[in-house]
Design a protein around this motif. Structure first.
Motif, short mmCIF file in Angstrom:
data_model
loop_
_atom_site.label_atom_id
_atom_site.label_comp_id
_atom_site.label_asym_id
_atom_site.label_seq_id
_atom_site.Cartn_x
_atom_site.Cartn_y
_atom_site.Cartn_z
N ALA A 146 -3.85 3.06 3.29
CA ALA A 146 -2.65 3.04 2.46
C ALA A 146 -3.03 2.85 1.00
O ALA A 146 -4.01 2.15 0.68
N VAL A 147 -2.28 3.49 0.13
CA VAL A 147 -2.40 3.31 -1.33
C VAL A 147 -1.06 2.79 -1.81
O VAL A 147 -0.02 3.41 -1.56
N VAL A 148 -1.07 1.64 -2.48
CA VAL A 148 0.16 1.00 -2.93
C VAL A 148 0.18 0.92 -4.45
O VAL A 148 -0.78 0.44 -5.06
N VAL A 149 1.28 1.39 -5.02
CA VAL A 149 1.44 1.41 -6.48
C VAL A 149 2.68 0.59 -6.82
O VAL A 149 3.81 1.06 -6.65
N THR A 150 2.48 -0.63 -7.27
CA THR A 150 3.59 -1.49 -7.68
C THR A 150 3.14 -2.36 -8.85
O THR A 150 1.96 -2.40 -9.20
N GLY A 151 4.09 -3.08 -9.42
CA GLY A 151 3.74 -4.08 -10.42
C GLY A 151 4.53 -4.02 -11.71
O GLY A 151 4.84 -5.05 -12.30
N VAL A 152 4.83 -2.81 -12.19
CA VAL A 152 5.57 -2.70 -13.45
C VAL A 152 6.93 -3.37 -13.33
O VAL A 152 7.37 -4.09 -14.24
N ALA A 208 -3.30 0.13 9.84
CA ALA A 208 -4.05 0.45 8.62
C ALA A 208 -5.34 -0.35 8.56
O ALA A 208 -5.34 -1.57 8.74
N GLN A 209 -6.44 0.36 8.30
CA GLN A 209 -7.73 -0.31 8.22
C GLN A 209 -8.04 -0.79 6.81
O GLN A 209 -8.86 -1.70 6.62
N HIS A 210 -7.40 -0.17 5.82
CA HIS A 210 -7.69 -0.55 4.43
C HIS A 210 -6.47 -0.22 3.57
O HIS A 210 -5.78 0.78 3.79
N VAL A 211 -6.23 -1.07 2.57
CA VAL A 211 -5.14 -0.86 1.61
C VAL A 211 -5.72 -0.94 0.20
O VAL A 211 -6.36 -1.93 -0.14
#
Length: 249
Positions: A114-120, A149-152
């Motif tokens: 998984a690729v997670v794009v958050t924070g702003v 999921a094995q990696h984020v």
């Protein structure tokens, strides 16, 4: 302490600037196009989930092909020598905790990465970096336990102090908040990686923002920025994550 004291002293001005900026910045739509698909003909299969806020959803460009997902998937197929099966689960305005809520309610299926794009939006809503880190921990545990999921991989916050849409001193103060969130993200990711080996983040210091490479609102990425982030993600995943994954052929 100095930054906190300065924020408190400037709070009336900062609030006024934030309200005026929110009223003036145009509300751009999320990128149109498919939010799932497959790319590549290799025997190895890599199942990828992309999740997060407006930058994951492709706000700032017209089509998903120009957005992060559309630019990342072909690069991943090349770097990882895999057939990438991907799903995008993203929505404008989400904080990290709200991203967890959306993922918890979604039918995630099975994913390898998984690729997670958050924070702003954590910065916009004045969420503490401690709460944001707790939400990231919850996301990883959810994705591991429910989706396998094995990696984020977590993208760092962008350099908000370079956002053209923000006036000073709001731009400087929001940028300082973003840097504090990034330090907390790096510290947590390092600790979790040593303990569990299932998370990572990457450096995007080389990505500089300007009117020329951002969207017309001066707040979201344009195609060149999405491309630069996609290239960094693909290189990071290909070099540091892919060798650890156990994938189906």
């Amino acid at each position: 302490m100095v930054a906190l004291a300065l924020k408190l002293a400037l709070s009336p001005l900062l609030v006024a600037q934030a309200l005026r900026t929110r009223a003036l910045v145009p509300q751009l739509p999320e990128a149109a196009g498919a939010r799932q698909g497959a790319h590549g003909r290799c025997a190895t299969r890599l199942r990828v989930l992309l999740a997060g806020d407006s930058s994951a959803a492709g706000v700032g460009v017209a089509l998903q092909d120009e957005a992060l997902a559309g630019q990342l998937v072909p690069l991943l197929a090349e770097h990882c020598q895999a057939c990438v099966q991907w799903v995008l689960c993203a929505r404008t305005g989400l904080t990290t905790a709200q991203t967890f809520d959306v993922l918890q309610a979604a039918d995630l299926g099975v994913v390898d990465l998984a690729v997670v794009v958050t924070g702003v939006n954590d910065v916009v809503d004045q969420v503490s970096s401690t709460r944001a880190v707790r939400a990231r921990e919850a996301i990883v545990n959810l994705l591991r336990n429910r989706a396998g999921a094995q990696h984020v991989v977590f993208c760092p916050l962008p350099p908000i102090h370079q956002f053209p849409a923000l006036p000073q001193p709001l731009r400087w103060m929001a940028g300082a908040d973003a840097q504090r969130h990034n330090r907390a993200l790096r510290d947590w990711a390092t600790e979790r990686a040593q303990r569990c080996g299932d998370v990572s983040t990457l450096e995007l210091e080389h990505v500089h923002l300007s009117r020329d490479n951002m969207a017309s609102d001066g707040f979201h990425p344009g195609p060149p920025v999405y491309r630069a982030v996609a290239e960094s993600l693909a290189a990071h995943i290909g070099q540091h994550v892919m060798p650890r994954l156990r994938l189906d052929s």
